[in-house]
Design an enzyme around this catalytic site. Structure first.
Site, PDB file in Angstrom:
ATOM      1  N   CYS A 133       0.751  -1.193  -0.007  1.00  0.00           N
ATOM      2  CA  CYS A 133      -0.067  -0.090  -0.072  1.00  0.00           C
ATOM      3  C   CYS A 133       0.904   1.389   0.014  1.00  0.00           C
ATOM      4  CB  CYS A 133      -0.728   0.069   1.327  1.00  0.00           C
ATOM      5  SG  CYS A 133      -2.150   1.462   1.382  1.00  0.00           S
ATOM      6  N   CYS A 136      -0.730   4.041   2.296  1.00  0.00           N
ATOM      7  CA  CYS A 136      -0.151   3.642   3.844  1.00  0.00           C
ATOM      8  C   CYS A 136       1.322   4.084   4.238  1.00  0.00           C
ATOM      9  CB  CYS A 136      -0.531   2.200   3.897  1.00  0.00           C
ATOM     10  SG  CYS A 136      -2.275   1.740   3.501  1.00  0.00           S
ATOM     11  N   ASP A 137       2.146   3.461   3.413  1.00  0.00           N
ATOM     12  CA  ASP A 137       3.438   3.432   3.864  1.00  0.00           C
ATOM     13  C   ASP A 137       4.535   4.441   3.136  1.00  0.00           C
ATOM     14  OD1 ASP A 137       2.846   1.616   5.517  1.00  0.00           O
ATOM     15  OD2 ASP A 137       3.015  -0.108   4.039  1.00  0.00           O
TER      16      ASP A 137
END
Length: 314
Positions: A133, A136-137
């Site tokens: 992701c 997300c990261d």
């Protein structure tokens, strides 16, 4: 045993649905499945969930949601649903090992599983430099080298997004030609931060005590092995919605994601609701999953109330 509502899955969507239904005194039963807590249990720090200005560890966030659902009266049961009979009311759920449950309503929040390459070093480094992701990261790889594996629109989109943080984003794809649309390819190729290693087959994620070091690949033209240095590796080869146990009883889109009536969580079967990544292949965020879980709970609560009124009047 019979329940007014059964929730299948315990990610942000399922546990949010459990909190809402429990607060409505419906006492939902939650079936945890094979990955209790969902994909967030495989991540490290979560920085983009509202209410945690200093961030929170993924497993801790899910444990907090679980405790909150239990506090209001939800019941959580370990196990996996292998089949659901939606042909008659109440619905019947069959559990691994032979158990059965019945329910007036069902909330499906089984999520989607990121496709993996199946190479050495991949699974054991999820959350430790390997990610599925970008949104997300990506923030954690500021000014570092990143590899994105994939050749479709998702890979091009994630490569573009990651250039906001990384010093270099290298796209690795096993063929010379990309599956991505021309406009997505053009955008990625026009970005100076995007490098290309096409016609390379990923062989192994190499990592040390401090994290990912890079990716070993095979040059398909020469047959030789190469090492591509990187601090992070993002898999962008797609997701598979976890719907196999439903046996095709609910409408899906061309990718296999459950279809819901727009603006609701209602599926093609009255009394069955879907939330989270199992019906969302666009956003795939913890916060959007939680929001759709609240929607599913409110829809299920209304259905249960109307159903009870109908039974009483007969």
């Amino acid at each position: 045993m019979h329940h007014k509502a059964i929730i299948i899955g315990t990610g942000p969507a399922g546990l949010t649905a459990a909190i809402y239904l429990a607060r409505a005194s419906i006492e939902p039963l939650v079936i945890e499945g094979i990955q209790p807590g969902g994909q967030l249990t495989t991540t490290t720090e979560v920085d983009n969930f509202p209410g945690f200005p200093d961030g929170i560890m993924g497993p801790e966030l899910m444990d907090n949601m679980r405790k909150q659902a239990l506090r209001f009266g939800a019941k959580i049961q370990s196990g996996r649903v292998t089949e659901v009979d939606m042909s008659k009311r109440p619905f019947t759920l069959f559990l691994e090992g032979g158990g059965q449950l019945t329910a007036d309503s069902i909330v499906i929040s089984t999520g989607a599983s990121a496709k993996k390459l199946g190479i050495p070093g991949e699974s054991e480094n999820i959350g430790k430099g390997v990610s599925t992701c970008a949104t997300c990261d990506g923030f954690f790889f500021r000014n570092k080298k990143i590899i994105v594996i994939g050749g479709g629109d998702t890979a091009m989109e994630e490569a573009q997004f990651l250039t906001r943080f990384a010093s270099e984003v290298r796209v690795v794809h096993r063929r010379d030609d990309l599956k991505a649309s021309k406009i997505m390819q053009d955008h990625a190729r026009g970005n100076d931060k995007v490098a290309w290693s096409l016609n390379r087959t990923p062989l192994e994620v190499e990592a040390g005590p401090l994290g990912v070091k890079g990716l070993k690949v095979r040059n398909n033209e020469t047959g030789e092995e190469e090492f591509l240095e990187a601090d992070g590796i993002f898999l962008a080869i797609g997701h598979t919605p976890n719907t196999g146990f439903l046996g095709g009883q609910l409408p899906t889109d061309e990718l296999g994601y459950l279809q819901v009536i727009p603006g609701t969580s209602k599926t093609g079967v009255p009394g069955v609701f879907a939330c989270g990544d199992v019906q969302d292949h666009i956003y795939r965020q913890a916060i959007t999953s939680a929001g759709s879980g609240a929607m599913a709970a409110l829809d299920a609560e209304r259905y249960i109330s109307e159903h009870a009124a109908l039974v009483t009047s007969q």
